[in-house]
Scaffold this active site. Structure first.
Site, PDB file in Angstrom:
ATOM      1  N   LYS A 182       0.842  -1.183   0.000  1.00 36.97           N
ATOM      2  CA  LYS A 182       0.000   0.000   0.000  1.00 36.97           C
ATOM      3  C   LYS A 182       0.891   1.253   0.000  1.00 36.97           C
ATOM      4  O   LYS A 182       1.414   1.676   1.036  1.00 36.97           O
ATOM      5  CB  LYS A 182      -0.906   0.032   1.242  1.00 36.97           C
ATOM      6  CG  LYS A 182      -2.027   1.042   1.062  1.00 36.97           C
ATOM      7  CD  LYS A 182      -2.389   1.810   2.305  1.00 36.97           C
ATOM      8  CE  LYS A 182      -1.489   2.904   2.687  1.00 36.97           C
ATOM      9  NZ  LYS A 182      -1.491   4.086   1.815  1.00 36.97           N
ATOM     10  N   ASP A 215      -7.411   7.774   0.489  1.00 38.09           N
ATOM     11  CA  ASP A 215      -7.524   7.848   1.946  1.00 38.09           C
ATOM     12  C   ASP A 215      -6.222   7.310   2.537  1.00 38.09           C
ATOM     13  O   ASP A 215      -5.890   6.139   2.322  1.00 38.09           O
ATOM     14  CB  ASP A 215      -8.712   6.974   2.391  1.00 38.09           C
ATOM     15  CG  ASP A 215      -8.946   7.034   3.887  1.00 38.09           C
ATOM     16  OD1 ASP A 215      -7.956   7.210   4.632  1.00 38.09           O
ATOM     17  OD2 ASP A 215     -10.097   6.896   4.308  1.00 38.09           O
ATOM     18  N   GLY A 220      -4.567   0.849   4.986  1.00 37.80           N
ATOM     19  CA  GLY A 220      -3.538   0.491   5.969  1.00 37.80           C
ATOM     20  C   GLY A 220      -4.167  -0.042   7.249  1.00 37.80           C
ATOM     21  O   GLY A 220      -3.670  -1.010   7.843  1.00 37.80           O
ATOM     22  N   GLU A 258       9.784   1.258  10.464  1.00 43.20           N
ATOM     23  CA  GLU A 258      10.908   2.119  10.076  1.00 43.20           C
ATOM     24  C   GLU A 258      10.366   3.545  10.133  1.00 43.20           C
ATOM     25  O   GLU A 258       9.566   3.929   9.285  1.00 43.20           O
ATOM     26  CB  GLU A 258      11.366   1.792   8.644  1.00 43.20           C
ATOM     27  CG  GLU A 258      11.807   0.363   8.423  1.00 43.20           C
ATOM     28  CD  GLU A 258      13.183   0.076   9.004  1.00 43.20           C
ATOM     29  OE1 GLU A 258      13.906   1.032   9.356  1.00 43.20           O
ATOM     30  OE2 GLU A 258      13.521  -1.104   9.136  1.00 43.20           O
ATOM     31  N   CYS A 291      14.615  10.183   5.695  1.00 40.67           N
ATOM     32  CA  CYS A 291      14.416   9.834   7.106  1.00 40.67           C
ATOM     33  C   CYS A 291      15.716   9.830   7.892  1.00 40.67           C
ATOM     34  O   CYS A 291      15.759  10.236   9.042  1.00 40.67           O
ATOM     35  CB  CYS A 291      13.754   8.471   7.189  1.00 40.67           C
ATOM     36  SG  CYS A 291      14.659   7.216   6.282  1.00 40.67           S
ATOM     37  N   GLU A 392      11.114  16.142  14.019  1.00 36.15           N
ATOM     38  CA  GLU A 392      11.461  15.911  12.615  1.00 36.15           C
ATOM     39  C   GLU A 392      10.707  16.913  11.737  1.00 36.15           C
ATOM     40  O   GLU A 392       9.482  16.947  11.758  1.00 36.15           O
ATOM     41  CB  GLU A 392      11.070  14.480  12.228  1.00 36.15           C
ATOM     42  CG  GLU A 392      11.486  14.128  10.830  1.00 36.15           C
ATOM     43  CD  GLU A 392      11.038  12.738  10.421  1.00 36.15           C
ATOM     44  OE1 GLU A 392       9.858  12.399  10.625  1.00 36.15           O
ATOM     45  OE2 GLU A 392      11.878  11.988   9.894  1.00 36.15           O
TER      46      GLU A 392
HETATM   47  P1  NAD Z   1       2.951   8.765   7.177  1.00 28.51           P
HETATM   48  O1  NAD Z   1       3.216   8.088   8.470  1.00 28.51           O
HETATM   49  O2  NAD Z   1       1.997   9.878   7.150  1.00 28.51           O
HETATM   50  O3  NAD Z   1       2.418   7.707   6.108  1.00 28.51           O
HETATM   51  C1  NAD Z   1       3.141   6.533   5.783  1.00 28.51           C
HETATM   52  C2  NAD Z   1       2.188   5.509   5.205  1.00 28.51           C
HETATM   53  O4  NAD Z   1       1.238   5.129   6.201  1.00 28.51           O
HETATM   54  C3  NAD Z   1       1.375   6.014   4.023  1.00 28.51           C
HETATM   55  O5  NAD Z   1       1.237   4.978   3.086  1.00 28.51           O
HETATM   56  C4  NAD Z   1       0.026   6.334   4.651  1.00 28.51           C
HETATM   57  O6  NAD Z   1      -1.025   6.299   3.731  1.00 28.51           O
HETATM   58  C5  NAD Z   1      -0.078   5.232   5.681  1.00 28.51           C
HETATM   59  N1  NAD Z   1      -0.998   5.500   6.802  1.00 28.51           N
HETATM   60  C6  NAD Z   1      -1.433   6.695   7.275  1.00 28.51           C
HETATM   61  N2  NAD Z   1      -2.268   6.506   8.324  1.00 28.51           N
HETATM   62  C7  NAD Z   1      -2.340   5.171   8.527  1.00 28.51           C
HETATM   63  C8  NAD Z   1      -3.031   4.350   9.470  1.00 28.51           C
HETATM   64  N3  NAD Z   1      -3.808   4.877  10.413  1.00 28.51           N
HETATM   65  N4  NAD Z   1      -2.881   3.010   9.395  1.00 28.51           N
HETATM   66  C9  NAD Z   1      -2.090   2.460   8.451  1.00 28.51           C
HETATM   67  N5  NAD Z   1      -1.410   3.183   7.522  1.00 28.51           N
HETATM   68  C10 NAD Z   1      -1.536   4.527   7.563  1.00 28.51           C
HETATM   69  O7  NAD Z   1       4.402   9.187   6.614  1.00 28.51           O
HETATM   70  P2  NAD Z   1       4.711   9.990   5.285  1.00 28.51           P
HETATM   71  O8  NAD Z   1       4.352  11.407   5.511  1.00 28.51           O
HETATM   72  O9  NAD Z   1       4.154   9.266   4.109  1.00 28.51           O
HETATM   73  O10 NAD Z   1       6.318   9.834   5.220  1.00 28.51           O
HETATM   74  C11 NAD Z   1       7.190  10.616   5.930  1.00 28.51           C
HETATM   75  C12 NAD Z   1       7.653   9.896   7.173  1.00 28.51           C
HETATM   76  O11 NAD Z   1       8.251   8.638   6.832  1.00 28.51           O
HETATM   77  C13 NAD Z   1       8.748  10.647   7.920  1.00 28.51           C
HETATM   78  O12 NAD Z   1       8.474  10.630   9.286  1.00 28.51           O
HETATM   79  C14 NAD Z   1      10.007   9.839   7.609  1.00 28.51           C
HETATM   80  O13 NAD Z   1      11.035   9.955   8.570  1.00 28.51           O
HETATM   81  C15 NAD Z   1       9.484   8.465   7.516  1.00 28.51           C
HETATM   82  N6  NAD Z   1      10.383   7.595   6.764  1.00 28.51           N
HETATM   83  C16 NAD Z   1      11.130   6.668   7.442  1.00 28.51           C
HETATM   84  C17 NAD Z   1      12.024   5.845   6.763  1.00 28.51           C
HETATM   85  C18 NAD Z   1      12.818   4.798   7.499  1.00 28.51           C
HETATM   86  O14 NAD Z   1      13.318   3.892   6.836  1.00 28.51           O
HETATM   87  N7  NAD Z   1      12.957   4.870   8.804  1.00 28.51           N
HETATM   88  C19 NAD Z   1      12.151   5.961   5.370  1.00 28.51           C
HETATM   89  C20 NAD Z   1      11.387   6.908   4.704  1.00 28.51           C
HETATM   90  C21 NAD Z   1      10.497   7.719   5.413  1.00 28.51           C
END
Ligand code: NAD
Length: 488
Positions: A182, A215, A220, A258, A291, A392
């Site tokens: 997803k 959405d 998720g 992650e 990240c 962050e």
């Molecule tokens: P996000 O947490 O908003 O979303 C990540 C994913 O989760 C998306 O696919 C989103 O649709 C989904 N999601 C949102 N709400 C959910 C729920 N309630 N249940 C299940 N899934 C849900 O993050 P983002 O804005 O897409 O990405 C940025 C973040 O990702 C930053 O905090 C960054 O540090 C982190 N990141 C971490 C790594 C790592 O390897 N540690 C790598 C890349 C990005």
């Protein structure tokens, strides 16, 4: 700028629209306008993908036919490699990557990582002989077997979409799992295209499925709460990571997270090429949306004023080198969305209110285009307890913090809820000693690469749990079974 093809759902080996035929816009961050459309999955579509992945895992030999599976995943990676240019184009238009960042980090990083995983697979031990042991008065021959965990829900973010998609999907498929990917609503095509490439590669129907949805939470949450899904591999924000852990608790889901980071870039006073190292700390690559990007620069108090002057020069020299879609050397474009732009600008306001001094940038730049452009920004005179040093920001914002001595640098680096990455520069022994004390999952010493496809990657503390990439990243998708056979 050109348009992208439609991002469709990939379920049971077929590309198709959502069951109610609805789509959402795929927004180009350079223009803020639509560059294509994506199928907007319904709950019924997600349900179908879960049922299909479960059935495929339970009723086919995908998990157990190691050699055949390996050959098929190799073909899948080969097809991805052959489509490099298409993938670069998607990362430019959909993720807003500048060309200099798109090819190098976004796509080659992911494809090289996929190749690394194929090599790492050879090191996975499916069965271990633990010898014969006399226990309770008789002999038992013991075997430890590793086997696929089952159905994986892979939930990914928008910043380096192919890299994260590959790190989960290729590793989980190699382990023998079936997968439902997803992708984030901001980068649907980078998920969907993997379905098209899977068809081209002849991956068996049902082992890999992709759900795109406007959405952010619906699909998720369904994956996280459904007992037919055995494992969630999530990359994203720490806030959503916590929610996933909570939602997965009812079915005692295996959850690998992650998450975010606020990594430190520590320059010791004896760092070779001190000026170059300080100037290279600018947070500009992919507009700082990484990240593990070290976004806190820690410099010695004794060389603080000198460092600030160098940074001023570095930022001035970069002022007209970003935000150009066509320039091959450009490494910084817009941030991903209006929402992200507002978030970053509000952190910049916070920094000013907290009393940090704005050395460079700080503004939105509508003159660069109709998309989401923010200037490369640097705050100096920052103390580590400020919100801009603790939270962050995920944009092109560097904060600069002075320290007294090596122990103080380590203390500041570790004074964070996060522990994802970090970098240390100095004479090698000393820099290594500092790196070993930083509580984070990936440390670079004097510019060394600590994040590659054959090394484990993941966070300490609230940066997550579990490891992706490397042999460890494949083993994350395996269960461990002990078998005892009575032999006397
Ligand atoms: P996000 O947490 O908003 O979303 C990540 C994913 O989760 C998306 O696919 C989103 O649709 C989904 N999601 C949102 N709400 C959910 C729920 N309630 N249940 C299940 N899934 C849900 O993050 P983002 O804005 O897409 O990405 C940025 C973040 O990702 C930053 O905090 C960054 O540090 C982190 N990141 C971490 C790594 C790592 O390897 N540690 C790598 C890349 C990005």
């Amino acid at each position: 700028m050109s348009n992208l093809s439609d991002a469709l759902l990939y379920i049971n080996g077929e590309m198709r629209p959502a069951s109610d035929n609805k789509y959402f816009d795929n927004t180009n961050p350079w223009t803020g306008e639509s560059c294509g459309k994506a199928a907007d999955a319904t709950a019924a579509d997600v349900e179908e993908a879960i049922a299909c992945a479960r059935k495929t895992f339970d009723e086919t030999d995908w998990a157990t036919s190691h050699d055949e599976r390996y050959a098929k995943v190799c073909k899948f990676v080969e097809v991805m490699l052959a489509n490099r240019e298409k993938l670069v184009e998607i990362s430019r238009l959909e993720a807003g990557a500048a060309i200099g960042a798109a090819a190098r980090a976004q796509i080659d990083g992911a494809l090289n990582g996929a190749k690394d995983l194929l090599v790492c697979y050879k090191e996975v031990k499916w069965e271990l002989d633990r010898g014969v042991k006399n226990e309770m008065g008789f002999d038992t021959k013991r075997i430890v077997q590793h086997e696929a965990m089952g159905v994986v829900g892979a939930i990914t973010p928008w910043n380096v979409p192919l890299y994260v998609n590959v790190g989960k999907v290729v590793a989980a498929l190699l382990a023998g799992c079936t997968v439902i990917l997803k992708p984030a609503p901001d980068t649907p095509l980078m998920g969907s295209i993997m379905g098209e490439l899977a068809i081209e590669a002849g991956l068996p129907a049902g082992v890999f499925n992709v759900i795109t949805s406007s959405d952010p939470a619906m699909a998720g949450e369904m994956l996280t709460t459904d007992p037919r899904v055995d494992l969630i591999s999530f990359t994203g924000s720490t806030a959503v990571g916590k929610l996933i852990m909570k939602n997965g608790a009812e079915s005692l889901k295996r959850v690998f997270l992650e998450l975010g980071g606020k990594s430190a870039y520590i320059v010791l006073d004896d760092a070779p090429e001190f000026a170059r190292v300080v100037m290279s700390s600018m947070v500009v690559f992919h507009a700082g949306q990484g990240c593990a990007y070290p976004t806190r620069l820690l410099v010695p108090k004794s060389r603080y004023e000198e460092s600030v002057k160098m940074l001023e020069m570095a930022y001035a020299g970069f002022a007209d080198k970003w935000g150009n879609f066509e320039e091959p050397t450009c490494i910084m474009g817009p941030v991903i969305s209006k929402k992200q732009m507002d978030r970053v600008l509000s952190y910049i306001e916070t920094g000013k209110q907290e009393g940090a001094r704005l050395l460079a940038g700080g503004n939105a730049r509508p003159d660069k285009g109709t998309g989401y452009f923010i200037e490369p920004t640097c705050f100096v005179d920052v103390s580590n307890d400020m919100r801009i040093a603790q939270e962050e920001i995920f944009g092109p914002v560097l904060v600069v913090i002075p320290y007294e001595d090596d122990a103080d640098a380590v203390r500041i680096a570790n004074d964070s809820i996060y522990g994802l990455g970090g970098a240390v520069f100095g004479s090698t022994e000393r820099a290594l000693a500092v790196a070993k004390q930083v509580r984070a999952g990936a440390l670079s010493v004097n510019g060394g690469m600590s994040i590659t496809g054959d090394l484990p990657f993941g966070g300490y503390k609230q940066s997550g749990m579990g490891r992706e990439w490397g042999v460890e990243g494949i083993e994350e998708f395996l269960e461990v079974k002990a078998i005892g056979i009575r032999v006397s």
